[in-house]
Design a protein around this motif. Structure first.
Motif, PDB file in Angstrom:
ATOM      1  N   LEU B 244      -8.314  -5.649  -1.732  1.00 14.88           N
ATOM      2  CA  LEU B 244      -7.395  -5.199  -0.595  1.00 14.88           C
ATOM      3  C   LEU B 244      -6.201  -5.330  -0.178  1.00 14.88           C
ATOM      4  CD1 LEU B 244      -9.907  -6.921   2.126  1.00 14.88           C
ATOM      5  CD2 LEU B 244     -10.554  -4.785   1.548  1.00 14.88           C
ATOM      6  N   LEU B 247      -5.980  -2.217  -3.058  1.00 15.88           N
ATOM      7  CA  LEU B 247      -6.348  -0.669  -2.500  1.00 15.88           C
ATOM      8  C   LEU B 247      -5.307  -0.194  -0.713  1.00 15.88           C
ATOM      9  CD1 LEU B 247     -10.044  -1.179  -1.841  1.00 15.88           C
ATOM     10  CD2 LEU B 247      -9.360   0.159  -3.786  1.00 15.88           C
ATOM     11  N   GLN B 251      -2.191   2.912  -0.234  1.00 19.65           N
ATOM     12  CA  GLN B 251      -1.999   3.543   0.981  1.00 19.65           C
ATOM     13  C   GLN B 251      -0.747   3.571   1.825  1.00 19.65           C
ATOM     14  OE1 GLN B 251      -4.606   5.281   2.161  1.00 19.65           O
ATOM     15  NE2 GLN B 251      -5.966   5.271   0.953  1.00 19.65           N
ATOM     16  N   ALA B 300      -0.967  11.405  -3.026  1.00 17.97           N
ATOM     17  CA  ALA B 300      -1.605  10.924  -3.725  1.00 17.97           C
ATOM     18  C   ALA B 300      -2.418  10.186  -5.077  1.00 17.97           C
ATOM     19  CB  ALA B 300      -3.463  11.535  -3.762  1.00 17.97           C
ATOM     20  N   GLY B 303      -0.162   7.454  -4.394  1.00 12.21           N
ATOM     21  CA  GLY B 303      -0.894   5.923  -4.051  1.00 12.21           C
ATOM     22  C   GLY B 303      -1.897   5.855  -5.481  1.00 12.21           C
ATOM     23  N   VAL B 304      -2.499   6.547  -6.122  1.00 15.65           N
ATOM     24  CA  VAL B 304      -3.133   6.101  -7.926  1.00 15.65           C
ATOM     25  C   VAL B 304      -1.439   5.519  -8.571  1.00 15.65           C
ATOM     26  CG1 VAL B 304      -4.022   7.140  -9.554  1.00 15.65           C
ATOM     27  CG2 VAL B 304      -4.206   8.083  -7.271  1.00 15.65           C
ATOM     28  N   ILE B 307      -2.397   1.250  -7.130  1.00 15.13           N
ATOM     29  CA  ILE B 307      -3.307   0.788  -7.809  1.00 15.13           C
ATOM     30  C   ILE B 307      -3.656   0.629  -8.629  1.00 15.13           C
ATOM     31  CG2 ILE B 307      -5.459   1.084  -7.193  1.00 15.13           C
ATOM     32  CD1 ILE B 307      -5.415   2.678  -4.749  1.00 15.13           C
TER      33      ILE B 307
END
Lengths: 293, 323, 520
Positions: B244, B247, B251, B300, B303-304, B307
Motif C-alpha cells: 500500500l 502504491l 499517487q 503519471a 508516479g511510475v 513506484i
C-alpha cells in the motif's frame, strides 16, 4: 487441538482493554454522528432544517421527502436495475480479477514483471473520458449494461493486492494438490479461493461500492433513460446547489434540503446493509492447520 | 507446525531471477505454463481493450484537441501544453501545496489506519468489534459534497458546535473555514474521518488470514500481549502495508479533486491550489482536454518512477515489493 | 488444441493484440464528417429530430410522453429528446461531440469549448437565416440579446430568452418599519440600512444578533451576477467591460470600481455583512433572512416570492409583512442597473448531423413551430385540461398531476426559446398579495431596464480570453474578496491587477479592442 484460553489478566492488559474499548466507542460515535444528523434531517420539516443548526432528532417528524423520492415508479425501476447491475457486475469483476491475479502470483511466470509494470502504469495513468468512450462505442457497448461493468472490470489496485495475498498463501497446499493431479484452474478454485475468502470479500465490497456509486458511466454510456441507474437520479438532486440564478428558468426553486438528505440515505443505506453480510468473512480466520490435516 | 511467517519467507524472500526467454525454449515454456496463461487471457484482453487501446487518445496532449474535429483532425502543437504547465508562474506553489497534502496523508492518515486496524483487532468482545467496525465504515459512503457541507455546519461562525468548542478551548476567534493556517488540518481531519474506517478493511482481511494456532502457541510459550502484536500480528500485515505504501507513493501528485475544490475559497486559495484543482480550472472549465491530458501524463510519469523507485528500495531491504 | 498454438509468452499476446486493435481502431475511423446522426443519412428530408437538452426535474420525461406526442404532431416530425441531468451537461456534451452520433439540435452555452467548435465549423451559422424573415417566431424581440449570444457577430443558435432585469434588493420589511426607515433608493441609503440593521437592534430583542447584508460564497468569478458585481455596477464601474472614449477597459481598472470595493470592504469590516460571506452555501441563502439574522439580500427578484412562501409556512398570518422588494439603487455617479445576459444558452445545430441546407431549413422550421403560442403552452404549462386549466388568463394547476407539471417546468420548458416573446400562461397568483408582488416585479423591471448597463464586449471572443479567461477572472474575484476580508490592502489589490495585465490581460484588452473597432 483444544483452544487455549486467552490470558489477559495482567493489570496492564486490563487497563489497555478498558482504554481501547472507550477509545473505539468514542471513534465509532464520532464516525456516526454526522450520519445520524443527515438521517434525522431527512425526516425533518424544511422549516426545522432552516432554523435549527444541528440536531439528532427532529421536533416534527415527516416522511414527505421520502414520499416524493419513492413515489415515482422510475425510482423503483432504477433501484432494481442498480441492484442487478451491481450484483452481476461485482461477480464478473471479481472473477476476472482473481483469474488474472493467480498466474501473476507465480513468481516464476515468464513476462510477469513486464505485465505488472504495465498494470502499474494503468493505475497512475488513465486514458481519459473521451478516448475510453470512443472505445466503448466501437465495441458496440453503448446503451448496454455491459458499459457499466466491463470498462472497470479489473481495478489495477485490487489486482495487485489480491495477487499479493495469493502469493503469501503457503505453497505446500498447492504443491500437494498438484501432486494429486489437479490443474491450475482447479487449484485456484478449490484451494486458493477458499483460503482467500477475507480478501475476496473485501474486494467484492470495493467493486460493489464502485458500481453502486458510479454515475459517470451511466451518464456517458446510457442514452436510454429507462436503463438509468439510481445514481443518475440522485445526483441531480444533491449536486444542484451550485446553480446560479441564470441557469434556472424563471421560477424554479432549488431542491429542498430535506430531499437532499433523504437522497443521501436512499443512496447509502443499501450498500451499508451489504456490509454485515460480508463482514462474517473478515471475522472468520481461516484455519490453515485444519486444512492441512 | 509451519507458520505463515515461514511460508512467506520461503516464497517472498527468495526472488527467483527470471529465466531468459530464447526461441528454443519458448515452446517449452508455453506448454509448461499453458494453464496459467489461459487463466490470464481474459484479464489481458481487458487491459488491452479498456486500458491500453484508449491510450492512443493520449496523443491529444500534443494537439489542440477539439472533440468535433476528432483526435487525428485536431491540430498538432508539439510540447506546447507541457511547456505551459511547467513554466506557469504558479507551478512552484502548486507543487508545494500538492506535496504537503500528500505528505500529511502519508504520515498521518496512513499510519492511523494501521493503528485503528490493530486496535480493532485487539477488541475481544466480538459484538463490540463488529459494531465499531460497521460504524467507522459508514462515513466512507457520504460524498465529499455532504462531508464538506457538514463541516460547514459544524464550524459555522457563531453557532457551529466545533467552532464554539475549539475557539473556547484556544481562547481565540478563528474562522476555520477561511483561515489559510487551518486549511490543511481540516483536509486531513476530513480525510481521516471519512476514510480511516474504510481503510482498515483491507488490513482486517489480512489479519483474518492469520493462523489462530500461532497465537495459541505463542501464549503457551509465555508471550505477552505486546509481544504477540509485535511478532505475529504486525508481520502478518507487513507485506500489505508495504504494498500500500508503494502504491501510495505513486499517487503523490494526486490529491483528489473534489474535497479540495469544495473546501477552497478565495481566502484560503494560496494554500488550497493543487495540481488537480488547477487542471480543473484550465483543462475542464476552459475546455482544454489537451492540457488536462498533458498534465495527467506528466503526473503519471512521476508516479511510475516513484513506484518503481520505492519498490526497488523495498526489495533492497529484503521486503517483498509489488513485482 | 488451438489455444496453445495461438499462445506465446504473455508479453507477445499483449503486443500482438494491442497492435491489431490499434489498427482496427484507426481504420475504424473517428472521421468527424462520417457521422450521419442516424436518422438524417445523406441529404434526405428529416422524418425525425433528436434534441439534446438539460433537465432540472427529479425525473426526466419518458420517451413519447404526452408533450412529446403533442409536439411531434404539431411540428410534423417524430421528436426525440435526450435528457441529460443539468449538473453534468457539459461533460456529456463534450463526449457526444467526440462521437459520431450527434443529435440534430443541442442546447449549448457560449463556453470556450463551444466557441472553438463553432469556429472550427461544428455548428451552422444562423445569422442570415434568422434575419431572413422565413421564421417569424424566431425573430428576436431584443436584437441586443441576440447580438450578445453571437460569437464576434456570428449567431450560432436560437437563444433561450430570460428576463433582462432580474436583480433587485430584498429587505426585511418588518425591520425597516421597526426602525422607522424608508426603503433605500441610493447606495448611501442602502449602507445606512445595513448599518441600522446591524447596530440598532431591528428585531427589538435587546441583543446584538443581527446584520445587514447576506452574501453567499459565489460559485462564479467576476461578471457572474454576484452581489459584489451588482454593487460595482451601481457605482458606475460598468458591466465587466466599460466603454471609455471608444476604448474598452476592464471595469476593475476604473476608479469607480475601487470606490465600490471599498464600500464592500466597509460593509464587511464593520460587521454589516454575514460573517461567513466567504463560505456560505448559496443553497442556504434564505436561512439567515428567515431566521432573523440578516436583513438584506441582493439577488434575483424570484427569490422574493420564495421567501414569502417560506414565511407563510412559518407564520401564515403575517407572511405579507416580512419581505420588501426594492429596485436597484442610484449610485454616487448616476443611476445604473444590472441586467442579466438576457438569455440562458441557445439551441445550436451541429453540422455533422444536419448536413444539408435543406435539412437545416427544415430544422429551423421545426424550431419555429416549437416557438408558436400553442407549443409554448405545451412546453411551459403542459396539457390543458390534464395538468392545468385556464382561469382569467392564468394557468391553474391540477394538484393530482403535480409530478407531470414538475416535468414540464423542470424539463420541457428547457426547450422553449421564447425569443419573440413569452406567450404561454403565467401561474395564477394564490393571493392578492402575490398578485401585487408580481405586478411590483414587472414595474421594477420596466424602471430598471431604462438604466440597464450591458456588457459592451458580450459578443466578442478574444483568443487569449478563450484559453486563459477563467484563470484571469478568478485572479480578480479572489483578490476582490481578499481585499474585502482585509487580507490584502489597496497596494496588494493593485499588485494583483498588475499581474492580471502581465499574465495575458493586456493581450485580452488589445484583442477585444481590435474586434470592437472591426465589428462596432
Amino acid at each position: 487441538m483444544a483452544r487455549v484460553k486467552y490470558r489477559f489478566n495482567t493489570p496492564a492488559g486490563k487497563v489497555f482493554d478498558a482504554v481501547n474499548v472507550i477509545v473505539l466507542i468514542g471513534v465509532g460515535t464520532i464516525a456516526i454522528l454526522p450520519f445520524l444528523y443527515v438521517l434525522a434531517g431527512s425526516f425533518a420539516t424544511e422549516y426545522e432544517l432552516t432554523t435549527r443548526p444541528f440536531f439528532l432528532w427532529p421536533n416534527e417528524f415527516t416522511t414527505d421527502a421520502y414520499a416524493s423520492i419513492l413515489s415515482s415508479s422510475v425510482f423503483v425501476r432504477a433501484f432494481v436495475t442498480t441492484i442487478v447491475v451491481t450484483g452481476v457486475g461485482t461477480a464478473i469483476q471479481l472473477v476476472l480479477t482473481a483469474l488474472m491475479a493467480y498466474p501473476l502470483s507465480k513468481i516464476d511466470l515468464p513476462g510477469r514483471r513486464t505485465i505488472m509494470s504495465l498494470v502499474v502504469f494503468t493505475m497512475v495513468f488513465s486514458a481519459g473520458l473521451i478516448p475510453t468512450f470512443l472505445v466503448v462505442k466501437q465495441l458496440g457497448l453503448l446503451d448496454t449494461y455491459w458499459a457499466l461493468i466491463l470498462p472497470a472490470a479489473i481495478n489495477p489496485f485490487s489486482l495487485i493486492i489480491i495477487k499479493n495475498f495469493f502469493q503469501e498463501l503457503p505453497k505446500e497446499l498447492e504443491e500437494s494438490a498438484k501432486i494429486d493431479g489437479a490443474n491450475e484452474l482447479r487449484i485456484l478454485r478449490s484451494v486458493v479461493m477458499p483460503l482467500s475468502k477475507p480478501v475476496l470479500a473485501t474486494f467484492a465490497l470495493f467493486y460493489a461500492v464502485g458500481i453502486w456509486n458510479d454515475y459517470m458511466s451511466p451518464l456517458i454510456y446510457l442514452n436510454d433513460t429507462s436503463k438509468w441507474t439510481l445514481q443518475m437520479f440522485l445526483r441531480q438532486v444533491t449536486a444542484a446547489s451550485s446553480l446560479t440564478a441564470e441557469d434556472l428558468g424563471n421560477e424554479l426553486p432549488p431542491p429542498a434540503q430535506g430531499i437532499k438528505f433523504a437522497v443521501v440515505m436512499v443512496a447509502t443505506i443499501p450498500v451499508l446493509l451489504a456490509y454485515p453480510f460480508l463482514q462474517k468473512h473478515f471475522a472468520k480466520g481461516m484455519l490453515i492447520g485444519s486444512v492441512k490435516g | 507446525m509451519a507458520t505463515l511467517i515461514e511460508a512467506e519467507a520461503a516464497s517472498g524472500g527468495a526472488d527467483i531471477t527470471q529465466r531468459p526467454l530464447n526461441r528454443r525454449n519458448v515452446r517449452e515454456t508455453i506448454v509448461r505454463y499453458r494453464w496459467l496463461l489461459l487463466l490470464m487471457l481474459p484479464g489481458i484482453t481487458y487491459f488491452v481493450l479498456f486500458r491500453f487501446w484508449p491510450m492512443y487518445g493520449a496523443q491529444i496532449a500534443w494537439r489542440d484537441y477539439i472533440p468535433f474535429l476528432g483526435i487525428e483532425g485536431s491540430e498538432w502543437v508539439g510540447w506546447k501544453h507541457f511547456e505551459d504547465f511547467f513554466t506557469n508562474p504558479d507551478f512552484p506553489r502548486l507543487l508545494g501545496n500538492t506535496l504537503i497534502l500528500a505528505a500529511l496523508s502519508l504520515f498521518i492518515a496512513f499510519p492511523l489506519t494501521i493503528v485503528m486496524a490493530l486496535l480493532l483487532n485487539e477488541l475481544r468482545l466480538n459484538i463490540l468489534k463488529r459494531t465499531v467496525q460497521t460504524l467507522v465504515y459508514v462515513p466512507h459512503f457520504l460524498s465529499w459534497t455532504v462531508v464538506v457541507s457538514l463541516t460547514g455546519l459544524l464550524f459555522a461562525i457563531g453557532n457551529g458546535p466545533l467552532w464554539t468548542g475549539v475557539n473556547d478551548l484556544l481562547g481565540t476567534d478563528i474562522n476555520f473555514l477561511t483561515d489559510p493556517a487551518w486549511f490543511r488540518p481540516l483536509i486531513v481531519l476530513q480525510d481521516v474521518w471519512k476514510n480511516t474506517g474504510w481503510g482498515t478493511i483491507i488490513f482486517l482481511a489480512a489479519l483474518a488470514s492469520v493462523d489462530q494456532e500461532q497465537y495459541e502457541a505463542a501464549i503457551i510459550d509465555g508471550a505477552g500481549r505486546w509481544q504477540r502484536v509485535w511478532h505475529i500480528t504486525l508481520p502478518s500485515i507487513r507485506s500489505t502495508i508495504i504494498v500500500l505504501l508503494i502504491l501510495q507513493t505513486g499517487q503523490i501528485l494526486n490529491t483528489g479533486f473534489e474535497q479540495i475544490y469544495l473546501m477552497s475559497n478565495p481566502l484560503n486559495r494560496t494554500v488550497a491550489d493543487v495540481f488537480d484543482t488547477y487542471v480543473y480550472f484550465v483543462g475542464i472549465q476552459q475546455g482544454s482536454y489537451s492540457y488536462a491530458t498533458a498534465v495527467g501524463l506528466a503526473k503519471a510519469i512521476v508516479g511510475v518512477i516513484l513506484i518503481f523507485g520505492t519498490n526497488w528500495i523495498a526489495k533492497r531491504f529484503n521486503q517483498q515489493g509489488i513485482f | 488444441m488451438t489455444p496453445r498454438k495461438r499462445l506465446r509468452a504473455p508479453l507477445a499476446i499483449l503486443t500482438v493484440t494491442g497492435l491489431a486493435l490499434t489498427a482496427a481502431c484507426t481504420s475504424g475511423g473517428d472521421d468527424p464528417d462520417g457521422g450521419d446522426g442516424g436518422d438524417s443519412a445523406g441529404g434526405d428530408a428529416l422524418s425525425s429530430l433528436s434534441i439534446m437538452a438539460p433537465y432540472f426535474a427529479a425525473v426526466p420525461p419518458e420517451e413519447d410522453d404526452l408533450i412529446d406526442q403533442a409536439l411531434s404532431e404539431l411540428t410534423g416530425v417524430d421528436l426525440t429528446v435526450q435528457w441529460v441531468p443539468n449538473t453534468d451537461y457539459g461533460e456529456r456534451t463534450n463526449v457526444v461531440l467526440a462521437g459520431d452520433d450527434i443529435p440534430d439540435v443541442m442546447v449549448m452555452g457560449k463556453t470556450p469549448a463551444f466557441v472553438q467548435t463553432a469556429e472550427a465549423g461544428g455548428f451552422w451559422e444562423l445569422t442570415d437565416y434568422l434575419n431572413s424573415g422565413d421564421y417569424p417566431n424566431l425573430v428576436s424581440e431584443n436584437p441586443e440579446v441576440q447580438e450578445a449570444t453571437s460569437v464576434n457577430g456570428h449567431v450560432y443558435g436560437v437563444y433561450r430568452a430570460r428576463d433582462v432585469i432580474r436583480h433587485c434588493i430584498i429587505l426585511r420589511a418588518d425591520w425597516l418599519e421597526n426602525l422607522g426607515l424608508e426603503q433605500p433608493e441610493t447606495v448611501e441609503e442602502l449602507y445606512e440600512v445595513a448599518r441600522a440593521f446591524t447596530e440598532d437592534d431591528p428585531d427589538g430583542n435587546g441583543a446584538d444578533d443581527t446584520y445587514g447584508f447576506i452574501n453567499p460564497a459565489w460559485p462564479g468569478s467576476i461578471g457572474s451576477g454576484s452581489p459584489y458585481d451588482a454593487i460595482e455596477l451601481w457605482h458606475g464601474a460598468g458591466n465587466v467591460w466599460l466603454e471609455d472614449g471608444g476604448e474598452l477597459v476592464p471595469s476593475f481598472t476604473t476608479d469607480e470600481w475601487m470606490e465600490a470595493v471599498e464600500y464592500e470592504r466597509d460593509l464587511v469590516q464593520n460587521g454589516y455583512t454575514n460573517p461567513d460571506y466567504a463560505t456560505m452555501d448559496p443553497a442556504t441563502w434564505n436561512e439567515p433572512f428567515l431566521n432573523g439574522e440578516g436583513g438584506i439580500i441582493v439577488d434575483v427578484q424570484s427569490r422574493a416570492p420564495q421567501l414569502v412562501e417560506l414565511f407563510r409556512e412559518q407564520d401564515p398570518e403575517n407572511a405579507e409583512n416580512y419581505v420588501a422588494l426594492v429596485g436597484q439603487p442610484e449610485g454616487p455617479h448616476g443611476t445604473f442597473a444590472m441586467p442579466t445576459a438576457g438569455y440562458s444558452n441557445f439551441l445550436a445545430i451541429p453540422r455533422s448531423s444536419v448536413e444539408t441546407e435543406e435539412q437545416l431549413e427544415q430544422v429551423l422550421q421545426v424550431l419555429n413551430d416549437m416557438n408558436s403560442t400553442e407549443a409554448q403552452i405545451l412546453l411551459n404549462n403542459g396539457i390543458e385540461g390534464d395538468n392545468f386549466t385556464v382561469e382569467d388568463g392564468y394557468a391553474v394547476y391540477n394538484e393530482d398531476r403535480q409530478d407531470f407539471t414538475d416535468q414540464v417546468s423542470g424539463a420541457w420548458a428547457q426547450l422553449g426559446t421564447n425569443v419573440a416573446g413569452y406567450d404561454a400562461y403565467s401561474t395564477q397568483p394564490a393571493t392578492p398579495y402575490d398578485e401585487e408582488l408580481a405586478q411590483l416585479r414587472l414595474d421594477l423591471q420596466a424602471e430598471d431596464l431604462e438604466n440597464a448597463v450591458f456588457n459592451p464586449a458580450a459578443s466578442l471572443a478574444s483568443e487569449t480570453y478563450q484559453s486563459s479567461g477563467t484563470q484571469l477572472d478568478t485572479l480578480i474575484s479572489d483578490a476582490r474578496l481578499q481585499f474585502v476580508a482585509g487580507q490584502i490592502d489597496e497596494a496588494g489589490l493593485q499588485d494583483v491587477i498588475d499581474r492580471w495585465h502581465s499574465q495575458g490581460g493586456d493581450q485580452v484588452i488589445a484583442e477585444l479592442n481590435e474586434l470592437y473597432s472591426e465589428l462596432g
